[in-house]
Design an enzyme around this catalytic site. Sequence first.
Site, mmCIF file in Angstrom:
data_model
loop_
_atom_site.group_PDB
_atom_site.id
_atom_site.type_symbol
_atom_site.label_atom_id
_atom_site.label_comp_id
_atom_site.label_asym_id
_atom_site.label_seq_id
_atom_site.Cartn_x
_atom_site.Cartn_y
_atom_site.Cartn_z
ATOM 1 C CE LYS A 275 -4.105 -2.045 2.674
ATOM 2 N NZ LYS A 275 -4.822 -2.363 1.836
ATOM 3 N NE ARG A 349 -10.867 -9.256 -1.842
ATOM 4 C CZ ARG A 349 -10.935 -8.961 -2.200
ATOM 5 N NH1 ARG A 349 -11.223 -9.941 -3.742
ATOM 6 N NH2 ARG A 349 -11.078 -7.658 -2.599
HETATM 7 N N1 BES Z 1 -7.889 -3.557 4.137
HETATM 8 C C1 BES Z 1 -8.032 -2.814 3.582
HETATM 9 C C2 BES Z 1 -9.393 -2.476 2.745
HETATM 10 C C3 BES Z 1 -9.341 -1.391 3.556
HETATM 11 C C4 BES Z 1 -9.313 -0.041 2.580
HETATM 12 C C5 BES Z 1 -9.845 -1.184 5.008
HETATM 13 C C6 BES Z 1 -9.607 0.840 3.894
HETATM 14 C C7 BES Z 1 -10.108 -0.174 5.527
HETATM 15 C C8 BES Z 1 -10.109 1.177 5.215
HETATM 16 C C9 BES Z 1 -8.119 -4.761 2.494
HETATM 17 O O1 BES Z 1 -7.055 -5.507 2.484
HETATM 18 C C10 BES Z 1 -7.750 -4.418 1.336
HETATM 19 O O2 BES Z 1 -6.150 -3.943 1.012
HETATM 20 N N2 BES Z 1 -8.654 -4.361 0.483
HETATM 21 C C11 BES Z 1 -8.222 -3.984 -1.711
HETATM 22 C C12 BES Z 1 -8.537 -4.893 -2.175
HETATM 23 C C13 BES Z 1 -8.367 -4.904 -3.701
HETATM 24 C C14 BES Z 1 -6.859 -5.554 -3.572
HETATM 25 C C15 BES Z 1 -9.425 -5.669 -4.474
HETATM 26 C C16 BES Z 1 -8.597 -2.454 -1.801
HETATM 27 O O3 BES Z 1 -10.124 -2.538 -1.378
HETATM 28 O O4 BES Z 1 -8.233 -1.908 -2.542
HETATM 29 MN MN MN Z 2 -5.309 -5.094 2.225
#
Ligand code: BES
Ligand code: MN
Length: 496
Positions: A275, A349
């Site tokens: 990230k 997931r």
């Molecule tokens: N933990 C994150 C989701 C999240 C984002 C929680 C912002 C709280 C605030 C999750 O694991 C994630 O990174 N999801 C990705 C999925 C994508 C890579 C398909 C996302 O939402 O960008």
């Molecule tokens: Mn994630």
Amino acid sequence: MRTSVRVVPLEQARVDLLVVASGKLHGKLPDSLLALDATTGSALRRAIETGDFTGDRDQSVLVYPARGSTRVLLLGLGDHAQITRAALRTAAAVGTRRAIGLGARAVAFHVTKETHTGVHADALGQVAVEGAGQGAWRFLELKAVRDGKPAIEHFELIVPREQRADVERGREIGHAVAVGQRLARNLQMLPGNVCTPTYLGEIARDLGRAYGFRVTLFDRARLEKEHMGALLSVARGTQEDPRLIILEYRGAGRAAPVCLIGKGVTFDSGGISIKPAERMDEMKYDMSGGAAVLGTFEVLGQLKPAVNVVGMVPSTENLPSGTATKPGDVVRSHLGKTIEVVNTDAEGRLILVDALSYARRFKPACAIDAATLTGAVVVGLGNHAVGLMGNDDQLIGEVRQAGDRAGERCWPLPLWDEYRDQLKSDVADVKNSGGRAGGSITAGWFLREFVDDMPWAHLDIAGTAYIDAERPGLAKGPTGLGVRLFTEFLLGRARA
Ligand code: BES
Ligand code: MN
Ligand code: ZN
């Protein structure tokens, strides 16, 4: 914080802060406040007759009576027709949050007789105490230098004699919820270097010891034995030992249990699909679903309702390293389906599906998971609604009603077949990301691929588990969301 219900004239309350909540007034002091007003040299009456205090929502006036309580806070509840459970919960929370600021240790809360709400006395007792706990919450554990403000020691509800028994029944539920929600928020607040999967496992063990739950902890070796390849694929990048935490509460003999599953990623860096640095610190909150499950078990321990519940928290860090899972890797889940990990940041997931397929061995009546799963749900619903999906309309309706009662509102997103195609992989059975379009829904679909015939609902709490600005009665930071919803759901089932 002790909580209690008391029948006493307001002017004799003798607390550090007496909160008097009132619906809209028409420029006239309500009769039920006459005696209290006399102790203030008619300050209450003047506040109302000048029009400074009209009873509008979020309005407040603080006065200092000559005897009785040290302070009286008049608090507006707004239009009588709109005084819901949520409004009363928030009012109590505003009261205790104000009390903290004032350094008050003993707080009393009263809703005037002239205020007409559709809320029954037992619900009033419950939501007021829930709110009191919410507003009183502070997290100081990691501060070496503190501001010296005392914690609130006692919160009491002042009610008319004829409501006392009903309010008391609600107070007990509200108190348990407040304790559970405090645990959830504290766990959320703890940083990744303290709140590890091992730490969460210890908290579960403590709950088990305190309340008599069976607690089972799977470590890395055991997860390997159980072939939990999806969960393990996320844990490959970290030195921290992952956990699958299982708690079992029995309150209803041999009845099929409700299974609650909470995402327990104690820090989500994204892994190799790392990230951006900006606000990455917030990813300590990626265990909020797990915190909600643990908090709910504290509520179960306190209330012992007639329902069986299995709680599961798959927990790991998601870090990049030389051993971490790489984009394109294919892993085999506990269910046996293979997964192409196209994005290591879609890790929630992966850990959830191994828990979901393991849940089958408990033959659950239904399963509900809560997870900070997608940024897309924040885009779609903002910070005011949980994204709700599932495979069973009746269960979805039941969850939604529980969320409404809890003031943790859910909004349905469609798991239509068309979305499923976005998860097709060229090399494995499914891939773990469907791309940006409908990101919350394709995440929901991914989970569904691993749920066979049990009724299942999924709560995407990424937008609601924590907030970055304070609200009336609610500090910024972790909300403990899920504890109230799960509790309402389970109490509903226990009563059924
Ligand atoms: N933990 C994150 C989701 C999240 C984002 C929680 C912002 C709280 C605030 C999750 O694991 C994630 O990174 N999801 C990705 C999925 C994508 C890579 C398909 C996302 O939402 O960008
Ligand atoms: Mn994630
Ligand atoms: Zn995550």
